[in-house]
Write an enzyme that holds these catalytic residues in place. Structure first.
Site, PDB file in Angstrom:
ATOM      1  N   LYS A  92      -7.444 -50.903  71.989  1.00 19.29           N
ATOM      2  CA  LYS A  92      -7.090 -50.064  73.285  1.00 19.29           C
ATOM      3  C   LYS A  92      -8.156 -50.144  74.405  1.00 19.29           C
ATOM      4  O   LYS A  92      -9.194 -49.181  74.175  1.00 19.29           O
ATOM      5  CB  LYS A  92      -6.675 -48.756  72.980  1.00 19.29           C
ATOM      6  CG  LYS A  92      -6.111 -47.927  74.151  1.00 19.29           C
ATOM      7  CD  LYS A  92      -5.386 -46.503  73.651  1.00 19.29           C
ATOM      8  CE  LYS A  92      -4.953 -45.823  74.583  1.00 19.29           C
ATOM      9  NZ  LYS A  92      -5.714 -45.687  76.164  1.00 19.29           N
TER      10      LYS A  92
ATOM     11  N   GLU B  86      -4.432 -53.881  67.535  1.00 13.49           N
ATOM     12  CA  GLU B  86      -5.494 -54.358  68.500  1.00 13.49           C
ATOM     13  C   GLU B  86      -6.173 -53.314  69.042  1.00 13.49           C
ATOM     14  O   GLU B  86      -6.093 -52.114  68.645  1.00 13.49           O
ATOM     15  CB  GLU B  86      -4.730 -55.188  69.311  1.00 13.49           C
ATOM     16  CG  GLU B  86      -3.575 -54.420  69.915  1.00 13.49           C
ATOM     17  CD  GLU B  86      -2.554 -55.238  70.562  1.00 13.49           C
ATOM     18  OE1 GLU B  86      -1.973 -54.761  71.663  1.00 13.49           O
ATOM     19  OE2 GLU B  86      -2.148 -56.502  70.130  1.00 13.49           O
TER      20      GLU B  86
ATOM     21  N   ALA C 222      -9.361 -35.636  77.009  1.00 15.89           N
ATOM     22  CA  ALA C 222      -9.173 -34.702  75.983  1.00 15.89           C
ATOM     23  C   ALA C 222      -8.563 -33.360  76.314  1.00 15.89           C
ATOM     24  O   ALA C 222      -7.593 -32.908  75.908  1.00 15.89           O
ATOM     25  CB  ALA C 222     -10.480 -34.388  75.104  1.00 15.89           C
TER      26      ALA C 222
ATOM     27  N   CYS D 298     -45.587 -36.331  85.470  1.00 15.29           N
ATOM     28  CA  CYS D 298     -46.729 -35.517  85.071  1.00 15.29           C
ATOM     29  C   CYS D 298     -47.808 -36.384  85.421  1.00 15.29           C
ATOM     30  O   CYS D 298     -48.063 -37.516  85.044  1.00 15.29           O
ATOM     31  CB  CYS D 298     -46.569 -35.159  83.858  1.00 15.29           C
ATOM     32  SG  CYS D 298     -48.214 -34.134  83.242  1.00 15.29           S
TER      33      CYS D 298
END
EC number: 6.5.1.2
Length: 688
Positions: free
Chosen positions: A130, A128, A43, A441
């Site tokens: 990718k 199709e 991005a 814990c």
């Protein structure tokens, strides 16, 4: 070596900004294509690329021939022969929003004249997936595989023939009657999710570096200089395009091309369709998006191609991409943000997990403020620090995770994470057993975070067998703060239970009767009911048999616990830590208070007789010719041996019969003597 990032220019002048963007994109390309070490989320790369495109559109005089906007990124890495692609391997333009797809369809329709008719004729497309892998080109001559090359910069790639030859899904000879003289098959090398997980399991077992994701694993495997290593990596391949074709006519449509590839024996993905117009494109995209996470491989979008070959040729190409195709990408699964703090959260089984607190960032279709860091070792391995700029990944419903930190952006005041020593929920000690990645814990009976799990386990049939105490009832008891520990169960009264949602008076009385019955149990069941990590039914029975009563177990040292049958170092340490936690001891005292849980006390088991095998540890595996497993065990124990259930470095002998499995293999690996039944008898007689 990765190229050093350059700081953004102080000025916003277009020329300087464009120069910096080109340098940053080229650096990212080099890291992605050549080093196989991507350090910039897709991005962020797309954002910088679009900014550079925008500047060059507004200022055409700033366009230079080697701008990333004018070519596909990457260069051939040293160690591989260069291969020049006769037909360039171009990249695709991207679309992100539905509006981008509508605009693409309109451009194509206008260029083909289909929108001028009344009514407009919708364009036919092949749609199709990718794939998130590595693009390659396969060359076949007269049906025989002769060469494979990576895309590289689109014009020149790398010769990876010997490595690709090891990929089983790629045929070395094409099938069928319609085999051309020369064929360049374009497609993607990738790694399926299940294969990626198995590969990383092997990497961990071999104490080697794990791969960050399937794409990195596929790329790194394909570009090994030693093809023997590639042969051990589970790579796959899908065909989706064509380069050079000689000796026969090109199929009339893209869908016919893929059908022909299947006839030739080439792998073709079945998630494809022929659709019409923007409506068909978007319908395919959203349908794939709904099942994306269930697919056995990673994808980052879908690809649309004008289906008819003659229409593709009419539309042609721009400098770096075809006009007839578009990649429609899913919302970015990775994004950059700042890690502002690291907290820990306690799960219902006591696992203590570091959690990154982030500056809000939109990724994977949602705003993310928290992300898992898995465990302390992962934080150290990735060198993630408070204050870092980090890459965050979110895929579908998967919990967001911090993938890595950008070290070149690390501030001077970044701080390392320190795992707390006490539980943030209950204050009990946090312990981490040897060879385990997860810290836990130790207040299993007391910790509110573990309350529901502790109660559910306590009530199991193999524990105190409290019939009628199911998960929904436990949820109500905990959420209404009626029960904090297992001991509180025995304080419940009829009136309290009868007021629970969907809990009739008869059900309330049945549960009270079951609780009364549960007060009379055995020591082994009680130990199992405590929910001590690594202590199952068998170990609980061994502890009860060995010590006879609870107090010696609670006060036992690790060394004393190691004397118990089948108790190794990890289990002994877990038991010791559980009883060392004062919160747990308090709950146990409440449970065995007068009128509560009781069991018959017994004497501790007599010490093993001194015999020829005193102090020796023996493991039985497989089926012996004349002795049942229990008979052999009794004979060995009578001779003073400890019969263990698993093979370790402390094992002295392994007695193996027919169909011996992994225990025999482990013994041979560790060099432990292996005996058959006759050998065992001789050992017992002191003849060995």
């Amino acid at each position: 070596m990765a190229r050093t990032p350059v700081s953004p220019p102080a000025t916003s002048a277009p020329a300087e900004r464009a120069a910096w963007l080109r340098a940053e994109l080229e650096r990212a390309n080099y890291a992605y294509y050549v080093l196989d070490q991507p350090d910039l989320p897709d991005a962020e790369y797309d954002r910088l690329f679009k900014e550079l495109e925008s500047i060059e559109t507004e200022h055409p005089d700033l366009i230079v021939p080697d701008s990333p906007t004018q070519r596909v990124g990457g260069e051939a890495a040293s160690g591989f022969e260069p291969v020049v692609h006769e037909q360039p391997m171009l990249s695709l333009n991207n679309g992100f929003a539905d509006e981008d797809i509508v605009a693409f369809d309109k451009r194509v329709g206008d260029a083909l004249g289909k929108n001028a008719s009344e009514p407009p004729v919708p364009v036919e497309y092949a749609a199709e997936l990718k794939f998130d892998g590595l693009a390659i080109s396969l060359r076949y001559v007269d049906g025989v595989f002769v060469q494979a090359s990576t895309r590289g910069d689109g014009t020149t790639g790398e010769n990876v023939t010997e490595n690709v030859r090891t990929i089983r899904s790629i045929p070395l000879r094409l099938k069928g009657k319609r085999v051309p003289h020369v064929l360049d098959v374009r497609g993607e090398v990738l790694m399926f999710k299940r294969d990626f997980e198995r590969l990383n399991e092997r990497q961990r077992a071999a104490e080697q570096k794990e791969f960050a994701n399937p794409r990195n694993a596929a790329a790194g495997s394909l570009r090994q200089l030693d093809s023997k290593i590639t042969a051990q990596r589970p790579l796959s391949f899908f065909s989706y395009g064509i380069g050079v074709l000689e000796g026969m006519d090109m199929p009339a449509t893209h869908s016919e091309l893929l059908d022909w590839y299947k006839e030739l024996g080439l792998p073709v993905n079945g998630e494809r369709a022929v659709v019409h117009g923007a409506e068909g494109l978007l319908g395919f995209f959203h349908a794939v998006g709904e099942k994306r996470e269930k697919l056995p491989y990673d994808i980052d979008g879908v690809v649309y191609k004008v289906n008819r070959r003659d229409e593709q040729e009419a539309l042609g190409f721009v400098s770096r991409a075809p006009r007839f195709a578009l990649a429609h990408k899913f919302p970015a699964q990775e994004a950059l943000t700042r890690l502002v703090a690291i907290d820990v959260q306690v799960g219902r089984t006591g696992a203590v997990t570091p959690v990154a607190r982030l500056e809000p960032v939109f990724v994977g279709g949602a705003t993310v403020t928290n992300a898992t860091l898995h465990n302390e070792d992962e934080v150290r391995r990735k060198d993630i620090r408070i204050g870092d700029t980090v890459i965050v990944r979110r895929a579908g419903d998967v919990i967001p995770e911090v993938v890595s930190a950008l070290l070149d952006r690390r501030p001077d005041d970044a701080r390392e994470f320190v795992m707390p020593t006490h539980c943030p929920v209950c204050g009990s000690n946090i312990e981490r057993l040897p060879d385990e990645a997860i810290a836990r814990c130790t207040g299993g009976l007391f910790c509110p975070a573990q309350r529901k799990q502790a109660l559910w386990h306590f009530a199991q049939r193999r524990a105190l067998d409290i019939d009628g105490l199911g998960e929904k009832i436990i949820d109500q008891l905990v959420e209404q703060n009626l029960v904090r520990t297992p001991a509180d169960l025995f304080n419940l009264g009829f009136a309290t239970l009868a007021e629970l949602d969907r809990f009739a008076e008869k059900s309330a009385q049945n549960l009270l009767d079951s609780l009364e019955k549960a007060k009379h149990t055995t020591l082994a069941r009680f130990i199992y009911a405590l929910g001590i990590r690594h202590v199952g039914e068998s170990t609980a029975k061994d502890l009860a048999k060995h010590f006879g009563s609870l107090d010696p177990i609670m006060d036992a040292s690790v060394e004393a616990l190691l004397e118990v049958n089948d108790v190794g170092p990890v289990v002994a340490e877990s038991i010791h830590q559980f009883f060392a936690e004062e919160h747990n001891r308090t709950v146990i005292e409440q449970l065995r208070a007068p009128g509560r849980v009781t069991w018959p006390e017994g004497p501790p088991a007599p010490k093993a007789p001194q015999g020829v095998l005193a102090g020796k540890t023996v493991v039985l595996t497989g089926t012996l010719p004349s002795l049942a497993r229990e008979e052999a065990k009794e004979m060995l124990e009578a001779a003073g041996a400890k019969v263990a259930g698993s093979v370790s470095k402390k094992t002295d002998y392994v007695v193996a019969g027919a169909e011996a499995g992994s225990k025999l293999a482990k013994a041979e690996e560790l060099g432990i003597p292996v005996l058959d039944e006759d050998g065992m008898r001789k050992l017992l007689e002191g003849q060995l």
